[in-house]
Design a protein around this motif. Structure first.
Motif, short mmCIF file in Angstrom:
data_model
loop_
_atom_site.label_atom_id
_atom_site.label_comp_id
_atom_site.label_asym_id
_atom_site.label_seq_id
_atom_site.Cartn_x
_atom_site.Cartn_y
_atom_site.Cartn_z
N TYR B 163 0.85 -1.19 0.00
CA TYR B 163 0.00 0.00 0.00
C TYR B 163 0.89 1.24 0.00
CZ TYR B 163 -3.50 -3.43 1.29
OH TYR B 163 -4.33 -4.52 1.29
N ALA B 164 0.47 2.24 -0.74
CA ALA B 164 1.31 3.43 -0.92
C ALA B 164 0.70 4.62 -0.20
CB ALA B 164 1.47 3.74 -2.40
N SER B 165 1.51 5.60 0.09
CA SER B 165 1.04 6.86 0.67
C SER B 165 1.60 8.01 -0.15
CB SER B 165 1.51 7.05 2.11
OG SER B 165 1.31 5.90 2.86
N ARG B 166 0.77 8.99 -0.40
CA ARG B 166 1.26 10.14 -1.18
C ARG B 166 0.69 11.43 -0.59
NH1 ARG B 166 2.38 8.39 -6.58
NH2 ARG B 166 2.85 10.53 -7.15
N ASN B 167 1.41 12.50 -0.80
CA ASN B 167 0.92 13.83 -0.45
C ASN B 167 0.65 14.61 -1.72
OD1 ASN B 167 1.17 13.90 2.51
ND2 ASN B 167 3.32 13.53 2.06
N LEU B 168 -0.32 15.50 -1.66
CA LEU B 168 -0.62 16.33 -2.82
C LEU B 168 -1.14 17.68 -2.35
CD1 LEU B 168 -0.83 16.16 -5.98
CD2 LEU B 168 -3.25 15.65 -5.65
N HIS B 169 -0.67 18.70 -2.99
CA HIS B 169 -1.19 20.04 -2.70
C HIS B 169 -1.91 20.55 -3.94
CE1 HIS B 169 1.09 20.80 1.08
NE2 HIS B 169 1.78 19.79 0.59
N CYS B 170 -3.06 21.17 -3.74
CA CYS B 170 -3.77 21.71 -4.90
C CYS B 170 -4.53 22.96 -4.49
CB CYS B 170 -4.71 20.66 -5.51
SG CYS B 170 -6.09 20.25 -4.45
N ASP B 171 -5.00 23.68 -5.49
CA ASP B 171 -5.78 24.89 -5.21
C ASP B 171 -7.22 24.53 -4.87
OD1 ASP B 171 -3.69 26.83 -5.76
OD2 ASP B 171 -3.86 26.19 -7.84
N VAL B 172 -7.79 23.64 -5.68
CA VAL B 172 -9.20 23.29 -5.48
C VAL B 172 -9.35 21.77 -5.55
CG1 VAL B 172 -11.57 23.56 -6.31
CG2 VAL B 172 -9.94 25.44 -6.58
N LEU B 173 -9.97 21.21 -4.53
CA LEU B 173 -10.32 19.80 -4.56
C LEU B 173 -11.83 19.69 -4.66
CD1 LEU B 173 -9.78 16.73 -4.17
CD2 LEU B 173 -9.92 17.14 -1.70
N GLY B 192 -4.73 28.53 -14.68
CA GLY B 192 -3.64 27.79 -14.04
C GLY B 192 -3.95 27.24 -12.67
N LEU B 193 -5.17 27.39 -12.17
CA LEU B 193 -5.49 26.81 -10.87
C LEU B 193 -5.39 25.29 -10.95
CD1 LEU B 193 -8.53 28.91 -9.56
CD2 LEU B 193 -6.12 29.08 -8.91
N ARG B 194 -4.75 24.73 -9.94
CA ARG B 194 -4.58 23.27 -9.91
C ARG B 194 -5.83 22.65 -9.28
NH1 ARG B 194 0.38 23.14 -6.23
NH2 ARG B 194 -0.92 24.79 -5.39
N TYR B 249 -10.08 16.56 7.46
CA TYR B 249 -9.36 16.89 8.68
C TYR B 249 -9.02 18.37 8.68
CZ TYR B 249 -9.20 11.84 8.56
OH TYR B 249 -9.57 10.53 8.49
N HIS B 250 -8.31 18.79 9.75
CA HIS B 250 -8.05 20.21 9.96
C HIS B 250 -7.45 20.91 8.76
CE1 HIS B 250 -9.15 20.32 14.08
NE2 HIS B 250 -8.37 19.33 14.38
N GLN B 251 -7.90 22.12 8.57
CA GLN B 251 -7.32 23.04 7.60
C GLN B 251 -7.19 22.39 6.21
OE1 GLN B 251 -4.40 24.03 10.68
NE2 GLN B 251 -4.51 26.12 9.92
N ASN B 252 -8.33 21.85 5.79
CA ASN B 252 -8.44 21.34 4.43
C ASN B 252 -7.46 20.23 4.10
OD1 ASN B 252 -10.58 22.98 3.99
ND2 ASN B 252 -9.68 24.15 2.31
N LEU B 253 -7.17 19.42 5.08
CA LEU B 253 -6.44 18.18 4.79
C LEU B 253 -7.48 17.09 4.59
CD1 LEU B 253 -3.53 16.87 4.71
CD2 LEU B 253 -4.15 15.93 6.93
N ARG B 273 -1.84 -1.96 -4.00
CA ARG B 273 -3.27 -2.25 -4.09
C ARG B 273 -4.07 -0.97 -3.88
NH1 ARG B 273 -7.01 -5.04 0.28
NH2 ARG B 273 -8.93 -5.10 -0.93
N GLU B 274 -3.64 -0.17 -2.94
CA GLU B 274 -4.34 1.09 -2.67
C GLU B 274 -3.32 2.17 -2.37
OE1 GLU B 274 -7.09 0.41 0.51
OE2 GLU B 274 -8.21 -1.07 -0.62
N ARG B 275 -3.76 3.39 -2.55
CA ARG B 275 -2.88 4.52 -2.29
C ARG B 275 -3.63 5.51 -1.41
NH1 ARG B 275 -1.45 6.05 -7.82
NH2 ARG B 275 0.30 4.63 -7.93
N MET B 276 -3.04 5.84 -0.29
CA MET B 276 -3.64 6.85 0.59
C MET B 276 -3.06 8.21 0.22
SD MET B 276 -5.46 7.64 3.43
CE MET B 276 -5.56 6.37 4.70
N TRP B 277 -3.94 9.11 -0.17
CA TRP B 277 -3.51 10.47 -0.52
C TRP B 277 -3.86 11.41 0.62
CZ3 TRP B 277 -1.23 11.88 -5.22
CH2 TRP B 277 -1.25 10.90 -6.22
N ARG B 278 -2.89 12.21 1.02
CA ARG B 278 -3.18 13.29 1.95
C ARG B 278 -3.14 14.57 1.13
NH1 ARG B 278 0.23 9.78 4.29
NH2 ARG B 278 -0.60 8.66 6.09
N ILE B 279 -4.32 15.11 0.88
CA ILE B 279 -4.39 16.29 0.02
C ILE B 279 -4.60 17.52 0.86
CG2 ILE B 279 -5.79 17.45 -1.72
CD1 ILE B 279 -5.93 15.14 -3.30
#
Lengths: 100, 996
Positions: B163-173, B192-194, B249-253, B273-279
């Motif tokens: 299982y994988a873990s990833r971080n991602l930052h974006c403007d709008v989810l 250009g907004l992500r 979670y807190h502050q748009n995580l 098999r799965e990837r946990m993203w913390r956005i």
């Protein structure tokens, strides 16, 4: 995970870099020889545990290593401000917005 | 094609048939099917047994909110997962699936006797029914309940997937890719907004996938969807399917779990098999839509009874008729369209039964045109059919009067109790909800996060409203980010907006107490249970929830919350907003442990710190123990030796000649600066001013409460430089404490603190021959009692390496600790090992170190102390400076409790029968007193000691220092051991052995 502004680094960073260090503005009594047992007890153990804006200490452990102070609302878990350890306690009325 | 599959309907790929099994029986489906849609296409509704009553159950929904159709899925060894929603699991060739909670078979389940015992298993039954006799609970009742109730069985084999873990930052989810989310993403993806757009389903589109009849700005829904997705991709929007936003979670995580392989027949190599993203998103648009509510009536859980909107999804998205003779039962307009679609697909709709007295003319007209009988102002009072619904009993309602019953034969009942906005993630933000009386549901109000909620999740119905609201909210968040664009506008034809009313349980002409009218399918909670909970005194909705289990566990009230609230509020005689809603908690849908663990499993669970000498110890066959995060050599067994034999040999050899020990893990802090000595005076209990450079002292660290925190030998190298050692586990804690006082209390002191733990490799030599072995290798100091007495330190050269040499002893023997720059540690060890052969040098581990120190009465902080032990309790009054103006702990030590008589004090124990005590064993003064006895302390350390000639122990005993020579008793399971209280120093009390 909270985002916390380190007043020394002047950067807003994830909570993982920081550790909580208890209530702020509790100075260790200097001449404690003459201090009564109950005064010493208050210094050691008695904390305000506010519901709402609370003055507390944090340490940028995995960064600059400095201890600093913060005002955090314990209901919303939002930081109202952070400031350096030697700066005076800010008045709550001056703290309006959330710190992002 | 089966008789329930409809040609030219749905999005499944009929050119790609797949075979899978359910309970061992093979079934056919098509690529694009879920297990549920494929089983329904084969006419299979029975997919599971319920949690408590083992009632036969089928799919009631078509998405992740499904409470009934929970199955086990298997893909070879280790890859078994219980409680998978059949409505979400995509089929592939060779997939094995199984029903759960049944024995011996799904169609005949002996556990179903629970259903007959319905009256026994009502709300809170486990608090009442199985109360006595008390002794039956462990052996009879609990095993029975555990065997009878429950969901799937936990897998027993290790999970071979990663299982994988990833971080991602974006403007709008944007969460949810129905019409609202699609329009929001489109409106926000400017300049250009992500933008990231996620959806838990295998396909983007949400409602559009179930409503192909709609036309958006003149384009058919599915064609519009395809174009829109292509357009979003070309605009750089990151589109993630099979990705569930599990928590806000807190502050748009936002936590996202992306499922990567569960839908694939062949597992790609190295694919997690799965990837946990913390956005972390600057702005979030919640567009999760709404969930349809069941109606609450007797027998509303029989296989074949399902949500009308889900039936429409099965038909339009998967090309499956859930029945050929369905009855529609509704309080909302939306279900009428399900009736029309099914009729148009060839089903013979038996009746549309609506609870409302009046319904829109166009719906009545459309039903009449199709020849579908319409029953307004009717209730449903029962269903029949053992494993599949075969008829429904309906009655006219006139005011409070329920009229004569009529039976309608059918093979499916498609119900709709209206729609509940999906507010789970909104609630995670601590968002406030407001009751809406017209829609009889909660709608979102304010949230402290930078987040907007759009479309059906805020009570707007229909595709046109959803698109326009999504576009407006997308534009709003773009504006908040400083970007503006023209507003998007959408016009939709063949839209199916509608409205309805919300009910508590439907009225009946039978005894409501006997009705099995389910509110929470997954937890088997009925309307009767909720009313019973209120009758038995539950007033808060949170108590009602816990007493009945309504809305608990993995379901989190997706279907049951509002129905449960309406019924509880009615029973309480209050309005729903006065009763309030229970809290939604993450995760939104059940999430694998693997996704949470990510990379942190096996040897990656926690880092393992190893010293430079670790490979040598491993090659020598050392047995290791974890200390803090370090892996330390515990003992070095020779062939045939057990731990006891190895440790005894190591102890004897060290006291006889010389032992070598890897002490590199000791915490080390350098305290440097003009005010270093003042700082040390304030931190440690001991006085430091008179300690000369080149000399060492045992230092004791207390907290301001007066209790021992740490200890270690501290060397003063120069006037302004101290080499502080700490316990292995305490290094970081001590440095943190020092920094705290230095930065915030004594910021006037000019001192620097540096952790040097990993800068040095530290090798300890102990034993009568230690000096003889080391002396020839040392340059810069003579190893004699005159030139370099016990408790000295010096920077010198050892075997040609720059070294910091300490003459200290934690064993009572002549002892040295050689510090060299860390990378040189292994080399020095080899040199000492070779040079030591003439003295039969013996490597020893932490256990021998513990025995040798205990023979001398040296404490281990955290073993012989427990955070409530003062220096006086530990017999270390000598380490407390008497003439210092201040030190940490000074005032604390004067607290009344700490100076009181009868405190637990550290003493030695020697057993009368020479048996070894157990560490942790409790101590009493009078072994003949009645039970429960008064315990006066406990054994903290206990070892076999050849040097003493009998086992020794350290113990904390009340008033122990005044009990020297007295006998105390240690009651064990089989006998009581008596022991004499002694000094803690068992061996060489005059320290004669320290002399060279």
């Amino acid at each position: 995970m909270l985002l916390i502004h380190c007043p020394y680094c002047d950067e807003t960073l994830p909570e993982l870099e920081f550790t909580h260090a208890g209530e702020a503005h509790i100075a260790r009594p200097e001449n404690h020889g003459g201090l009564s047992d109950s005064d010493w007890e208050s210094y050691l153990f008695i904390r305000t545990n506010v519901k709402g804006p609370q003055y507390e200490r944090w340490r940028h452990l995995h960064g600059c290593g400095r201890f600093f102070n913060a005002v955090r609302n314990t209901v919303t878990d939002r930081f109202l401000t952070t400031y350096k350890a030697d700066e005076p306690r800010p008045e709550l009325s001056t703290l309006t917005g959330d710190e992002k | 094609m089966s008789k329930f599959r409809v040609a030219n309907r749905g999005r499944v790929d009929t050119s790609r048939p797949v075979s899978f099994t359910f309970d061992g029986k093979p079934y056919k489906g098509f690529a694009g099917d879920t297990v549920a849609s494929a089983l329904l296409a084969n006419g299979v509704h029975l997919m599971g047994r319920s949690f408590k009553y083992h009632r036969p159950r089928g799919a009631v929904a078509a998405g992740s909110e499904e409470p009934n159709a929970l199955i086990g899925t298997r893909r070879g060894p280790g890859r078994f997962e219980p409680n998978t929603r059949a409505t979400v699991q995509e089929v592939w060739d060779g997939l094995e699936t199984n029903s759960q909670n049944k024995y011996p078979s799904l169609k005949f389940d002996v556990g179903a006797v629970n259903d007959a015992a319905y009256m026994l298993f009502s709300a809170g039954f486990y608090y009442k029914t199985f109360m006595w006799p008390k002794s039956f609970w462990d052996k009879v009742y609990e095993p029975f309940i555990r065997a009878a109730a429950g969901l799937g069985v936990s897998p027993t084999e290790p999970d071979p997937d990663h299982y994988a873990s990833r971080n991602l930052h974006c403007d709008v989810l944007v969460i949810g890719a129905g019409p609202t989310g699609l329009a929001a993403a489109r409106a926000a993806a400017i300049d250009g907004l992500r933008v990231v757009l996620v959806d838990e389903n295998s396909e983007m589109g949400g409602t559009l996938l179930s409503e192909p009849q709609a036309e958006i700005n003149g384009t058919a829904a599915w064609q519009w969807l395809e174009q829109e997705l292509a357009e979003l991709k070309s605009m750089g929007v990151k589109i993630m399917t099979r990705t569930t936003a599990i928590g806000y979670y807190h502050q748009n995580l936002i936590g996202l779990v992306e499922k990567l392989t569960d839908h694939l027949q062949v597992l790609p190599a190295d694919m997690p098999r799965e990837r946990m993203w913390r956005i972390r998103a600057t702005q979030v648009v919640l567009a999760q839509g709404a969930l349809e509510k069941p109606l609450v009536f007797d027998g509303n859980d029989r296989p074949g009874v399902m949500l009308a909107g889900s039936a429409q999804t099965y038909l339009n998205r998967y090309g499956v008729k859930v029945g050929n003779r369905p009855v529609i039962l509704t309080s909302h307009d939306s279900a009428w369209f399900s009736a029309f679609d099914l009729h148009d697909a060839g089903a013979k709709v038996q009746a549309i039964v609506d609870t409302r007295p009046q319904v829109r003319d166009d719906l009545i007209e459309a039903a009449r045109k199709r020849g579908i009988p319409v029953k307004l102002r009717h209730t449903a009072t029962a269903t029949s059919g053992r494993l599949r619904v075969s008829s429904i009993r309906i009655n006219p309602v006139n005011g409070d009067t329920v009229g004569a019953a009529e039976m309608i034969s059918c093979d499916a009942v498609l119900m709709s109790g209206g729609w509940t906005p999906s507010l789970h993630l909104f609630s995670h933000t601590k968002g406030k909800l407001a009751w809406d009386d017209t829609q009889t549901t909660f709608l979102p109000k304010d949230t402290p996060e930078d987040c907007v909620i759009a479309g059906a999740s805020r009570g707007l119905w229909g595709i046109e409203a959803a698109l326009n609201d999504g576009a407006a909210k997308g534009r709003e968040v773009a504006l908040a980010l400083g970007k503006s664009a023209d507003a998007l506008e959408f016009a939709v034809t063949h839209d199916r907006a509608g409205n309805g009313v919300s009910h508590k349980e439907l009225p009946t002409d039978r005894s409501p107490g006997k009705a099995k009218a389910f509110v929470d399918y997954q937890n088997d909670v009925t309307a009767k249970d909720l009313r019973l909970a209120v009758r038995e005194g539950m007033r808060s909705i949170e108590h009602v929830k816990r007493y009945t289990t309504n809305g608990m566990a993995t379901d989190q009230g997706k279907m049951s919350n509002i129905n449960g609230l309406n019924i509880a509020a009615d029973a309480l005689g209050k309005k729903p907003p006065q009763v309030g809603l229970t809290t939604f908690r993450p995760p939104y849908t059940p999430t694998t442990f693997g996704a949470f663990a990510g990379y942190h499993r096996g040897t990656h669970f926690e880092l393992t710190r190893k010293t430079q000498i670790d490979p040598w110890a491993e090659a020598k066959g050392a047995v290791f123990e974890p200390v803090g995060q370090w892996r330390r050599a515990w003992y070095f067994p020779k062939p045939g030796e057990d731990m006891e034999a190895a440790v005894r040999r190591e102890c004897v050899a060290t006291r006889k000649s010389v032992g070598i020990f890897d002490a590199s893990t000791l915490g080390k802090i350098e305290v440097v600066g003009p005010d270093a000595v003042e700082f040390m005076n304030r931190m440690y209990t001991n006085p430091w001013t008179k300690l000369k450079p080149g000399r060492c002292r045992y230092g004791l660290l207390c907290g301001d409460d007066g209790y021992i925190r740490d200890d270690g030998v501290i060397g003063r190298l120069t006037e302004d430089k101290f080499h502080v050692t700490t316990t292995t586990g305490g290094a970081a804690r001590v440095l943190n404490m020092m920094e705290d006082y230095l930065q915030t209390e004594w910021s006037d002191l000019n001192v620097w603190l540096t952790s040097t733990t990993e800068q040095w490799s530290t090798i300890a030599l102990n034993g009568p021959n230690a000096a003889k072995l080391l002396a020839p290798l040392v340059e810069g100091v003579e190893l004699t009692d005159e030139a370099f007495p016990h408790m000295s330190c010096v920077d010198c050269t050892v075997a040609g390496m720059p070294a910091r040499l300490f003459r200290v002893s934690f064993t009572g023997e002549i002892g040295f600790e050689v510090n060299v720059p860390a990378p040189m540690g292994a080399k020095l060890w080899d040199i000492l090992w070779d040079a030591g052969q003439q003295y039969d040098i013996t490597p020893y581990g932490t256990e021998t170190m513990h025995v040798l120190r205990a023979e001398k009465g040296f404490i281990i902080v955290g073993q012989d102390t427990d955070g409530t032990v003062t220096p006086y309790d530990a017999g270390q009054a000598w380490a407390v400076g008497k003439n210092k103006p201040d030190f940490v702990g000074m005032r604390g030590l004067a607290r009344p409790d700490l100076t009181a008589q009868g405190r637990k004090q550290l003493v030695g124990l020697l057993t009368d029968d020479r048996s070894k005590l157990e560490e942790g064993a409790q101590i009493v003064l009078d072994p003949n007193q009645p039970i429960p006895m008064k315990m006066v302390g406990h054994v903290t350390s206990s070892y076999t000691s050849d040097a003493v000639g009998q086992p020794i122990a350290l113990a904390l005993v009340e008033g122990g220092h005044d009990r020297m020579g007295e006998t105390v008793h240690i009651p064990m399971l089989d006998r009581t051991i008596s022991a004499k209280v002694t000094s803690v120093t068992f061996f060489d009390p005059d320290n004669a052995r320290l002399k060279i």
